[in-house]
Write an enzyme that holds these catalytic residues in place. Structure first.
Site, PDB file in Angstrom:
ATOM      1  NE  ARG A 282      -0.289   0.152   4.954  1.00 32.81           N
ATOM      2  CZ  ARG A 282      -0.807   0.091   6.173  1.00 32.81           C
ATOM      3  NH1 ARG A 282      -2.112   0.080   6.334  1.00 32.81           N
ATOM      4  NH2 ARG A 282      -0.040   0.049   7.234  1.00 32.81           N
TER       5      ARG A 282
ATOM      6  CG  ASN B 264      -4.465   5.391   7.068  1.00 37.01           C
ATOM      7  OD1 ASN B 264      -5.206   5.738   7.986  1.00 37.01           O
ATOM      8  ND2 ASN B 264      -3.627   4.379   7.190  1.00 37.01           N
ATOM      9  CD  GLU B 265      -0.558   4.815  10.432  1.00 39.05           C
ATOM     10  OE1 GLU B 265       0.112   4.027   9.741  1.00 39.05           O
ATOM     11  OE2 GLU B 265      -0.834   4.607  11.627  1.00 39.05           O
TER      12      GLU B 265
ATOM     13  CD  GLU C 106      -4.734   3.256  12.354  1.00 40.30           C
ATOM     14  OE1 GLU C 106      -3.788   2.488  12.609  1.00 40.30           O
ATOM     15  OE2 GLU C 106      -4.938   3.714  11.222  1.00 40.30           O
TER      16      GLU C 106
ATOM     17  CD1 TRP D 187       1.590  -3.751  12.482  1.00 38.76           C
ATOM     18  CD2 TRP D 187       3.471  -3.194  13.546  1.00 38.76           C
ATOM     19  NE1 TRP D 187       1.264  -2.822  13.451  1.00 38.76           N
ATOM     20  CE2 TRP D 187       2.406  -2.468  14.111  1.00 38.76           C
ATOM     21  CE3 TRP D 187       4.762  -3.000  14.064  1.00 38.76           C
ATOM     22  CZ2 TRP D 187       2.573  -1.569  15.164  1.00 38.76           C
ATOM     23  CZ3 TRP D 187       4.931  -2.103  15.110  1.00 38.76           C
ATOM     24  CH2 TRP D 187       3.843  -1.404  15.644  1.00 38.76           C
TER      25      TRP D 187
ATOM     26  CD  GLU E  16      -2.998  -4.069   8.380  1.00 40.52           C
ATOM     27  OE1 GLU E  16      -4.138  -3.714   8.043  1.00 40.52           O
ATOM     28  OE2 GLU E  16      -2.106  -3.287   8.709  1.00 40.52           O
ATOM     29  CE  LYS E  17      -3.761 -14.949   6.650  1.00 39.97           C
ATOM     30  NZ  LYS E  17      -2.756 -14.171   5.896  1.00 39.97           N
TER      31      LYS E  17
ATOM     32  CG  HIS F 222      -3.474  -5.579  13.602  1.00 43.49           C
ATOM     33  ND1 HIS F 222      -4.354  -5.003  14.489  1.00 43.49           N
ATOM     34  CD2 HIS F 222      -2.407  -4.753  13.530  1.00 43.49           C
ATOM     35  CE1 HIS F 222      -3.824  -3.869  14.933  1.00 43.49           C
ATOM     36  NE2 HIS F 222      -2.645  -3.699  14.368  1.00 43.49           N
TER      37      HIS F 222
HETATM   38  C1  GAL Z   1      -1.483   1.571  10.850  1.00 45.85           C
HETATM   39  C2  GAL Z   1      -2.407   1.735   9.674  1.00 45.85           C
HETATM   40  C3  GAL Z   1      -3.555   0.766   9.686  1.00 45.85           C
HETATM   41  C4  GAL Z   1      -3.080  -0.598  10.069  1.00 45.85           C
HETATM   42  C5  GAL Z   1      -2.397  -0.531  11.411  1.00 45.85           C
HETATM   43  C6  GAL Z   1      -1.910  -1.866  11.912  1.00 45.85           C
HETATM   44  O1  GAL Z   1      -0.194   1.896  10.468  1.00 45.85           O
HETATM   45  O2  GAL Z   1      -2.890   3.038   9.573  1.00 45.85           O
HETATM   46  O3  GAL Z   1      -4.153   0.758   8.409  1.00 45.85           O
HETATM   47  O4  GAL Z   1      -2.185  -1.043   9.097  1.00 45.85           O
HETATM   48  O5  GAL Z   1      -1.283   0.304  11.318  1.00 45.85           O
HETATM   49  O6  GAL Z   1      -1.232  -1.756  13.154  1.00 45.85           O
END
Ligand code: GAL
Length: 663
Positions: free
Chosen positions: A117, A155-156, A315, A323, A363-364, A366
């Protein structure tokens, strides 16, 4: 203090609660259940369409908004507000296939390909044209939708694409440099190009600091960092300006990442561009108990980047992330404690990534508010309990953080510059030193604000400026008038060494702070990894030492190295003082040093003695947040006030109590 603009759209002040919501990953049949489970958990707001570009515009110019219209309507009917993304965070395959020239290029010249992304160049005119077209369509379509509460730009920004070395970046870098320096003579002087035959005779010769044979020019590196932060800020402003033109009533935000070693975006400089500050924070791996200090530090800094006004936690995670090398779930109590620590430092919203844990995609694994296990799960039950807690804490919404009497200065330019290559040591970590001081304050039970260096710090009794490496003349003057005005300044090794061009101040370190501190240093003496510098007060330093000569008249040596050379000094200047700590002591070593410096400045903890160190205190007006820093229960004694949250008289392990103090 005015309320943040998003509150105006949601009526009665409340703490917002929610998550990123990605319904496009799920069949239509789940959406009603989602909204029901959201309502049961107390969710008030979701961020929608963050990564939806390819769904909304599957083919260039062909739009598919039906699903988003329906989700917006369902959420509204369910009483849930929408922080609607502009959907530009990740370009769709048709765009990168047609315009591969939007793909970023790394320092080695390699293309960053689609597949993840955020694979777009911040300076690409082609990307910007396509993204702004989508922003316009989104704004025109949803401007009057009653669920629309705020715009979430991209986003970020910069999470993966901040440093782009492409030809677009080179062209934009030259434009940025022309604006900064005006002519090549000024640039050559600032970059010190007399060194290593680097003199430029034409703007076209200037490049981003691509992979070089050896150490690239340090000022070129620093300017590229400044430029890269500015380039993304410029992109943010381009989306914002368009939104302001089309929907002037809808407040605008973008999610910052004030956390850990995320250093490329100078958020102190971005904050004025948004209507309210939002932040994302994830607990850092491998920090042990210091991870909680880091969370508090980041939340505190975010609040001061927001100018002390309430901000939006966009978030964090309910439990494990995906990650880090090893992703461990949160322990009982941590979910609520982490969330409430953000609230304690001024967050008026608590949101997570994400609502429903994905089945597929990167991200499954997460965590989310609604995990794979469903509503019959510990995580969902904790989520629902937190929703209930936030409802009870509604009276806090809109209250400002009460300033502490001490501050730690935080400076992105010093962070960038002090950690560049070809320095006395490559082991220095700017943010870690600042965090060590913050932990020392927490250990003493003394509140400290973490404030950007550009903010007005004159009202603080004590200001700690760790590794304030870059000190332009104007900053030196501000520090001096702070001390002559009665303030107590504390600074450390590798401070006051260079000016804004990363040119060393001459005549002995720390250049423009020499007279203020009453000391002079001829040479730095960093330590090897296995070396320690013993001090005569029983402490031991690592990383760094300085050969200090005391030159001022009112300088007291508070600690010396074995052998007698000064290690910690303090000069009194009228009612104020200026102290210097020449080695890295870590949080435990700093604690007695800080205790002594605070005593001399007449600053004590607001907490009863038995709570100091075990409990963090954060204050928003009449509301006191008491956060257990230990995994043991702590008896709460000696504090009057109505208990808004928590067990009266007791802090559970990892627990938080909120008291309304008698005013
Ligand atoms: C952020 C992001 C989210 C998701 C999250 C996972 O960096 O904005 O979309 O990826 O981390 O921790």
């Amino acid at each position: 203090m005015s309320s943040p603009r998003w509150l105006r759209r949601t009526g009665t002040p409340r703490l917002e609660y929610g998550a990123d919501y990605n319904p496009e990953q799920w069949p239509r049949s789940t959406w009603d259940d989602d909204i029901q489970a959201m309502r049961a958990a107390g969710v008030t707001i979701v961020s929608l369409a963050i990564f939806s570009w390819a769904r909304l515009e599957p083919v260039e110019g062909e739009y598919n908004f039906g699903w988003l219209d329906e989700v917006m309507d369902l959420l509204h009917a369910g009483g849930i507000a929408v922080d609607l993304a502009t959907a530009t965070a990740s370009p769709p395959p048709w765009l990168t296939a047609k315009h591969p020239e939007i793909l970023p290029v790394d320092v080695h010249g390699a293309t960053i390909w689609p597949g993840g992304r955020q694979h777009w160049r911040p300076t690409s005119p082609v990307f910007r044209e396509h993204a702004l077209r989508l922003v316009r369509i989104m704004a025109e379509r949803y401007r009057d939708h009653p669920a629309l509460t705020a715009w979430h730009i991209s986003n970020e920004l910069g999470c993966h694409n901040i440093y782009d070395y492409s030809d677009d970046a080179a062209a934009a870098f030259r434009t940025w440099l022309r604006a900064r320096y005006g002519d090549l003579d000024a640039l050559n002087a600032a970059w010190g190009t007399a060194f290593w035959s680097q003199h430029y005779s034409d703007w076209a010769q200037i490049l981003p600091p691509r992979q070089a044979a050896t150490h690239p020019n340090p000022t070129q590196q620093l300017d590229f960092k400044r430029f890269s932060s500015d380039a993304l800020k410029d992109y943010l402003c381009a989306e914002r300006d368009l939104l302001r033109e089309l929907t002037p009533e809808v407040p605008i935000t973008t999610n910052f990442m004030v956390m850990g070693e995320m250093k490329p975006m100078n958020y102190a400089d971005w904050a004025a561009e948004v209507d309210f500050v939002s932040n994302d924070h994830y607990v850092q791996l491998g920090m042990g108990p210091r991870a909680q200090d880091e969370l508090s530090f980041s939340a505190n800094l975010t609040g001061h980047i927001a100018g002390g006004r309430p901000w939006f936690l966009m978030e964090h995670s309910t439990s494990a992330v995906n990650w880090q090398p090893i992703n461990v779930p949160k322990k009982p109590g941590e979910l609520a404690r982490d969330s409430l620590t953000h609230v304690a430092h001024g967050a008026d919203a608590v949101c997570f990534f994400q609502w429903r844990q994905s089945r597929a995609g990167a991200e499954k694994y997460h965590s989310a508010m609604l995990p794979h296990a469903g509503t019959d799960s510990g995580v969902y039950r904790s989520v629902a309990r937190l929703g209930e807690t936030l409802r009870r804490l509604a009276p806090i919404a809109g209250t400002a953080q009460t300033p502490a009497r001490a501050a730690i200065l935080f400076d992105w330019t010093s962070w960038w510059t002090s950690e560049q290559d070809s320095h006395p040591t490559d082991r220095l970590r700017y943010r870690q030193e600042a965090l060590d001081w913050y932990s020392a304050f927490l250990g003493l039970g003394v509140r400290a604000d973490v404030v950007p260096v550009g903010a007005d710090f004159s009202g603080y009794d004590v200001v700690v400026a760790p590794v304030l490496h870059v000190v332009p003349a104007a900053l030196a003057e501000r520090l001096e008038s702070y001390v002559t005005g009665g303030g107590h300044l504390v600074t450390t090794y590798f401070s006051g060494v260079v000016d804004e061009h990363d040119h060393v101040w001459l005549g002995g370190y720390p250049g423009p702070l020499r007279d203020l501190l009453g000391i002079r240093i001829e040479e730095f003496a960093p330590l090897g990894d296995d070396e320690r510098a013993e001090l005569d007060n029983g402490l031991a330093g690592t990383l760094w030492t300085d050969g200090i000569t005391v030159t001022g008249t009112d300088v007291e040596v508070l600690a010396s190295y074995k052998g007698g050379a000064p290690a910690i000094t303090r000069r009194t200047a009228g009612a104020g003082s200026a102290a210097y700590v020449s080695t890295r002591l870590g949080p435990d070593g700093l604690a007695p040093v800080l205790r002594d410096l605070l005593d001399r400045a007449g600053l004590d903890s607001e907490l009863p003695a038995e709570l100091r160190g075990r409990v963090e205190l954060a204050v928003r007006g009449d509301f006191w947040f008491l956060i257990n820093r230990t995994a043991e229960p702590v008896e709460l004694t000696g504090l009057a006030g109505e208990v808004l949250h928590g067990t009266p008289g007791l802090l559970e392990p990892r627990g938080v109590a909120v008291l309304r103090r008698p005013s």
